[in-house]
Write a protein that holds these residues in place. Structure first.
Motif, PDB file in Angstrom:
ATOM      1  N   GLN B 178       0.566  -6.516 -40.204  1.00 27.40           N
ATOM      2  CA  GLN B 178       0.782  -7.411 -38.148  1.00 27.40           C
ATOM      3  C   GLN B 178       0.534  -5.959 -38.131  1.00 27.40           C
ATOM      4  OE1 GLN B 178       1.678 -10.752 -37.442  1.00 27.40           O
ATOM      5  NE2 GLN B 178      -1.274 -11.949 -37.643  1.00 27.40           N
ATOM      6  N   LEU B 197       0.218  -8.216 -32.794  1.00 22.81           N
ATOM      7  CA  LEU B 197      -1.393  -8.478 -33.137  1.00 22.81           C
ATOM      8  C   LEU B 197      -2.122  -8.581 -34.461  1.00 22.81           C
ATOM      9  CD1 LEU B 197      -1.299  -5.130 -30.523  1.00 22.81           C
ATOM     10  CD2 LEU B 197      -1.354  -7.122 -29.801  1.00 22.81           C
ATOM     11  N   ASP B 198      -2.622  -9.555 -34.259  1.00 22.63           N
ATOM     12  CA  ASP B 198      -3.728  -9.152 -35.570  1.00 22.63           C
ATOM     13  C   ASP B 198      -4.525  -8.549 -36.183  1.00 22.63           C
ATOM     14  OD1 ASP B 198      -4.918 -10.170 -37.715  1.00 22.63           O
ATOM     15  OD2 ASP B 198      -5.884 -12.265 -36.877  1.00 22.63           O
ATOM     16  N   CYS B 199      -4.149  -7.518 -36.229  1.00 21.79           N
ATOM     17  CA  CYS B 199      -5.008  -5.939 -35.979  1.00 21.79           C
ATOM     18  C   CYS B 199      -5.959  -5.966 -37.319  1.00 21.79           C
ATOM     19  CB  CYS B 199      -4.775  -4.691 -35.582  1.00 21.79           C
ATOM     20  SG  CYS B 199      -2.852  -4.838 -36.220  1.00 21.79           S
ATOM     21  N   ALA B 200      -5.846  -7.324 -38.901  1.00 16.77           N
ATOM     22  CA  ALA B 200      -6.572  -6.476 -39.863  1.00 16.77           C
ATOM     23  C   ALA B 200      -6.292  -5.979 -40.673  1.00 16.77           C
ATOM     24  CB  ALA B 200      -7.997  -7.199 -39.842  1.00 16.77           C
ATOM     25  N   ASP B 201      -7.394  -4.917 -40.633  1.00 17.95           N
ATOM     26  CA  ASP B 201      -7.538  -3.879 -41.524  1.00 17.95           C
ATOM     27  C   ASP B 201      -7.030  -2.495 -40.950  1.00 17.95           C
ATOM     28  OD1 ASP B 201     -10.382  -3.810 -40.563  1.00 17.95           O
ATOM     29  OD2 ASP B 201     -11.324  -3.478 -41.838  1.00 17.95           O
ATOM     30  N   THR B 202      -7.416  -2.712 -38.535  1.00 16.18           N
ATOM     31  CA  THR B 202      -7.159  -1.469 -37.818  1.00 16.18           C
ATOM     32  C   THR B 202      -6.239  -1.222 -37.937  1.00 16.18           C
ATOM     33  OG1 THR B 202      -7.270  -3.345 -36.425  1.00 16.18           O
ATOM     34  CG2 THR B 202      -9.449  -2.114 -37.745  1.00 16.18           C
ATOM     35  N   ASP B 205      -4.140   2.440 -36.603  1.00 12.39           N
ATOM     36  CA  ASP B 205      -4.652   3.078 -35.935  1.00 12.39           C
ATOM     37  C   ASP B 205      -3.727   2.744 -34.499  1.00 12.39           C
ATOM     38  OD1 ASP B 205      -6.875   4.469 -37.335  1.00 12.39           O
ATOM     39  OD2 ASP B 205      -7.768   2.360 -36.714  1.00 12.39           O
TER      40      ASP B 205
END
Lengths: 184, 360
Positions: B178, B197-202, B205
């Motif tokens: 996270q 931010l819950d941005c998972a596999d991104t 970036d």
């Protein structure tokens, strides 16, 4: 601070190919073209190759940034051209610049034409490097004055004056060329 | 030579250049060179004052490859001595040999103390130590800017950005896949806001591209978003084809496609991805001693820096410049007068001169 908001769904989509694969594809598709442009500015194969290789290395190091631009190729071209210009500024280079080995010269054109392209090419290569960059970017890459200014890090007016002076120099050998005719 | 026209010039160039056979491509060589570049920058981007200090720092600050376990502890940093930030950080370097910071010349060493993710701010150099943002203050002391758990990842380079109109600095940290965005007031030494931010596999970036007037510009794999710190609003600003190069005084300098979100009282200006704005947002610095005006009503600013080809902004809004050639002269140029003060002359042996904390 507050609860954990999420990115919109499109952000969660996988970014597809990894950095290496994506950069490799970009490199393969642009290397030849950018080499020719860089060579046109440098007038020297070794210098062009070194400058372009350095530009690609920088692009690779900042790939997440470069790939987000509309034109990653323009980024590499700008870095390569400026690398060439920087080399030309160095005193040791001006003193010791080797000549172009004959076996590395481009293959001559065999087209029949009234235009003496060899002579015109030689005249271009005799231009000061910055003017040569303007000519190559304008007449080989077909960039606009604004785009050239962005590549060279100068004003549009400077590009215009450099182009004017370059064509004036070429016109010395041929008064028929109107230097104001097709610069912009 | 026979008569020719501009079209003939095009043909002449194409007939020559299109027949040039490019050398065999060497992608592996490019990757090697990039690694050398990276290693070189890591090597000289370090502040130490004595060999003993170097030994201590070297023991605790090496870049840790790959992800490392979470940690709440921060290593001890040896002070480089009192620095002078009153006229900006004036941070520049001869790669691999010596760096200059806050009026001191310091030997370079191969530590990850200040790498290319470091950011020069008016309150000191912000850098990342194994994913944790740190601040090297004027007194020479180093403090952690975030106390929570973080993890390091070679692929995560969120950077840090400072607001020219306040003491706020924005950065991002990662933990448990996270990302948490943070704004911290460097003057009051307190956290202003944070946003997970819950941005998972991104998540890798995520990059902070700028902060201005309490609005943080955050780039993700899917586009650029605005985080309004005052009310915690999160708004999509532009798509993935837009790159925010700089934000100053409600002027957004961008490359690529125009931002899709209209902002009242903000102005969008197109420019190169590595161009920068003056702190008042009225001029653009881009590889030239002539700063282009954003508005036609303003005149260009010409720096009195003959021979200078490398430029960046210092933390006080002046322009740091370096000449080509041997030796290299470093200058500090006032804006808008263009008057330049010589900082020093250095025989640069480690590559192009570099400005610390301002690399793209």
């Amino acid at each position: 601070m507050q609860a954990s908001p999420s990115f919109p769904s499109e952000v969660l989509v996988s970014q597809g190919t990894g950095k290496d694969e994506e950069f490799s594809e970009f490199y393969t598709s642009t290397w030849a073209r950018l080499f020719r442009t860089t060579y046109g500015v440098a007038g020297d194969r070794s210098l062009a190759e070194d400058a372009l290789q350095s530009a690609y290395a920088k692009a690779y190091g900042a790939w997440s940034t470069v790939r987000a631009t509309d034109h990653p190729e323009a980024y590499v071209r700008r870095m390569a051209v400026n690398e060439v210009l920087n080399v030309f500024r160095r005193p040791w280079f001006r003193r010791e610049r080797p000549g172009e080995p004959a076996d590395n010269l481009p293959a001559p054109s065999h087209e029949e034409a009234t235009l003496d392209r060899e002579a015109l090419w030689r005249a271009v290569t005799a231009l000061p490097v910055r003017q040569r960059a303007v000519v190559v970017l304008r007449y080989y890459e077909d960039l606009s004055e604004e785009e050239i200014a962005r590549v060279l890090g100068c004003s549009r007016g400077t590009v215009k004056s450099q182009a004017f002076d370059a064509l004036r120099r070429l016109r010395v050998t041929d008064p028929a060329l109107d230097p104001t005719g097709d610069v912009s | 030579m026979s008569t020719f026209t501009p079209d003939d010039l095009r043909i002449a160039l194409s007939s020559h250049l299109d027949t040039v056979v490019p050398p065999t491509s060497d992608l592996a060589g490019i990757r090697r060179q990039q690694r050398r570049n990276r290693a070189r920058k890591l090597a000289f981007a370090t502040v130490v004052t004595a060999a003993a200090a170097a030994v201590v720092i070297g023991a605790v600050l090496l870049v840790r490859p790959g992800a490392s376990p979470s940690t709440d502890s921060t290593p001890d940093f040896v002070s480089p001595g009192t620095l002078d930030y009153s006229e900006g950080l004036r941070a520049y370097a001869d790669p691999g040999r010596v760096l200059f910071l806050g009026g001191r010349s310091l030997p370079a060493d191969d530590f990850a103390y200040l790498d290319t993710d470091a950011a020069a701010t008016a309150y000191g150099m912000v850098f990342f130590d194994a994913g944790r943002p740190m601040l090297l203050r004027e007194k020479g002391d180093t403090e952690a800017l975030y106390d929570g758990a973080v993890e390091a990842s070679q692929a995560f380079h969120p950077t840090a950005k400072a607001d020219a109109h306040s003491a706020d600095v924005a950065f991002a940290v990662m933990h448990d896949d996270q990302v948490t965005l943070v704004v911290r007031d460097l003057d009051a030494d307190r956290m202003v806001a944070s946003r997970p931010l819950d941005c998972a596999d991104t998540c890798q970036d995520v990059v902070v591209d700028g902060i201005d007037h309490g609005v943080v510009f955050v780039r993700t794999g899917g586009g650029t978003y605005l985080w309004n710190v005052a009310n915690d609003d999160w708004t999509r600003f532009a798509g993935a084809q837009t790159r925010v190069a700089d934000v100053r005084n409600r002027v957004v300098l961008y490359d690529g496609s125009a931002p899709t979100l209209p902002l009242n009282a903000w102005r969008y200006v197109q420019g190169a991805v590595d161009a920068q704005l003056t702190f008042d947002g009225r001029h653009v610095l881009s590889w030239s001693p002539t700063l282009s005006p954003v508005s036609a009503a303003d005149d260009p600013i010409t720096l009195k820096a003959p021979g200078a080809i490398f430029f960046t902004f210092d933390t006080d809004g002046s322009v740091l410049a370096a000449t080509a050639g041997d030796p290299t002269t470093f200058l500090d140029c006032e804006v808008p007068s263009g008057k330049c003060e010589k900082l020093g002359t250095v025989k640069v042996t480690g590559g192009d001169p570099m400005f610390l904390g301002n690399d793209m």
